[in-house]
Design a protein around this motif. Structure first.
Motif, PDB file in Angstrom:
ATOM      1  N   TYR A 197      -4.447  -4.190   5.896  1.00 48.06           N
ATOM      2  CA  TYR A 197      -4.525  -2.744   5.895  1.00 48.06           C
ATOM      3  C   TYR A 197      -4.816  -1.776   7.023  1.00 48.06           C
ATOM      4  N   TYR A 234       0.974   5.234   1.424  1.00 43.52           N
ATOM      5  CA  TYR A 234       0.499   6.542   2.164  1.00 43.52           C
ATOM      6  C   TYR A 234       1.109   7.668   1.599  1.00 43.52           C
ATOM      7  N   ARG A 294      -4.125   0.499  -2.443  1.00 47.56           N
ATOM      8  CA  ARG A 294      -3.861  -0.919  -1.986  1.00 47.56           C
ATOM      9  C   ARG A 294      -3.638  -1.868  -3.071  1.00 47.56           C
ATOM     10  N   LEU A 306      -4.107   6.074   3.292  1.00 41.39           N
ATOM     11  CA  LEU A 306      -3.907   4.997   2.548  1.00 41.39           C
ATOM     12  C   LEU A 306      -4.380   5.347   1.122  1.00 41.39           C
ATOM     13  N   HIS A 317       3.010   0.547   2.754  1.00 41.55           N
ATOM     14  CA  HIS A 317       2.621  -0.493   3.931  1.00 41.55           C
ATOM     15  C   HIS A 317       2.906  -1.978   3.182  1.00 41.55           C
ATOM     16  N   GLY A 352       0.867  -1.148   0.085  1.00 40.60           N
ATOM     17  CA  GLY A 352       0.138   0.011   0.028  1.00 40.60           C
ATOM     18  C   GLY A 352       0.893   1.251   0.132  1.00 40.60           C
TER      19      GLY A 352
END
Length: 360
Positions: free
Chosen positions: A313, A103, A143, A140, A177, A101
């Motif tokens: 997540y 950010y 993803r 986020l 992530h 993911g």
């Protein structure tokens, strides 16, 4: 890491909280820090054990990127970010997991970025939001779809374009992530009891996750791990020398699995248990020293455990957090800080154990 004590004060949502660093230790799982709150208040928490900061050396930049100054990064993880408004500038990360993911911080000065996974365009993202100044909280914005476990690459590209309402064309990266539900046999998170043999980079481990496996044929030997999630999968090797194993989850009735196969088979999911409450659980793999009549031996070979999570997540919503991020704190007596994120309220005397990664 040496034990330490100290005190600091921070203001959150109008209330001042006394935070005490109670102790720091280094155990088999790595350095740990225990943090306690002396008074009822709010402390900003974030589960960062899976975050790779934009300033991490593993992130490779091309083109023109600017590491923003501290006054612009109050909403970022680790208090850092990188921005670019140059078309074609990229940031690339190679990772080993089942998902990734991104950010970023949205603001009125943000433009449009593209995200590629393994060289294929995965998404085009407009980072504009009608928020001035340093923008909103880090969120986020991307993803990936589920990926086969292994090595992958994510590349973020600044397009130098913007939407109709933005007043800038900046792309921004805060952190990545990494989704990694795998607990490898050599990860250090598995507690082995008995006469296990641990192998890596051998001809017989060539098809294992990370090229590692652990095996035993001694009755009563166990491999145990604790995990956070709603279920667990056990990944073993099957083959002509494998025997019968027993698997226990949270003290439930054990399940026997026969690991025999006429030929060697890597990365076999031999057991799955799901539907448990989201929380901490324990799974144990036990060697029984038995085999079926076709097997040549009674070896049990563990490759990995795979954790089942409702949302890999998702942010932590209870006090069981991984780390308190000082960059997200609104320090007392300063005239700026992070007032946007909802606070997480902790009772007096609350404490938690966290893992701390020190950036160079």
């Amino acid at each position: 890491m040496r034990a330490a004590r100290g005190r600091s004060f921070a203001t959150f949502a109008g209330g001042e909280v006394d935070i005490r660093l109670a102790k720091a230790t280094a155990g088999t799982a790595g350095p740990g820090v225990q943090v306690e709150s002396d008074a009822t208040g709010a402390v900003r928490l974030a589960p960062v054990s899976r975050l790779i900061d934009n300033a991490d050396p593993a992130v490779v930049y091309t083109g023109t990127w600017t590491p923003d100054q501290e006054t612009l990064t109050a909403n970022d993880h680790f208090g850092t970010q990188a921005t670019s408004n140059t078309a074609g500038s990229t940031a690339e990360l190679t990772f080993t997991s089942t998902g990734i993911g991104l950010y970023s911080v949205k603001a009125e000065s943000r433009g449009i970025i593209k995200v590629f996974i393994d060289g294929t365009l995965a998404d085009t993202i407009d980072l504009y939001a009608p928020i001035g100044g340093i923008g909103g909280p880090s969120e986020l914005v991307f993803r990936s779809a589920a990926l086969p476990h292994g090595q992958h690459t994510i590349k973020v590209e600044c397009t130098g374009t913007k939407g109709p309402y933005a007043n800038g064309r900046y792309g921004q990266i805060d952190a990545f992530h990494v989704v990694n539900p795998i607990i490898d046999s050599a990860s250090g998170r598995i507690v082995y009891s008995g006469a296990w043999t641990h192998s890596a980079a051998q001809p017989w481990t060539s098809g294992d996750l990370h090229g590692t496996e652990s095996y035993s044929k001694q009755s009563g030997d166990t491999a145990t791990t604790t995990f956070q999630g709603t279920g667990i999968r056990v990944i073993c090797c099957k083959g002509p020398n494998e025997g019968i194993a027993e698997i226990l989850v949270d003290g439930r009735p054990p399940t026997e699995v026969d690991l025999y196969a006429p030929t060697k088979q890597f990365q076999q999911m031999v057991f799955e248990h799901s539907g448990m409450p989201d929380g901490e659980h324990t799974v144990t793999l036990k060697v029984l020293g038995r085999k079926n009549a076709s097997s040549l031996a009674s070896f049990v070979v563990i490759d990995a455990f795979e954790v089942i999570e409702p949302d890999p997540y998702a942010s932590t919503t209870n006090p069981g957090v991984d780390l308190i991020v000082s960059a997200r704190l609104n320090y007392t007596r300063l005239n700026w800080g992070n007032y946007i994120d909802p606070p997480i309220n902790l009772p007096a005397g609350w404490s938690a154990t966290a893992r701390l990664r020190l950036l160079p």
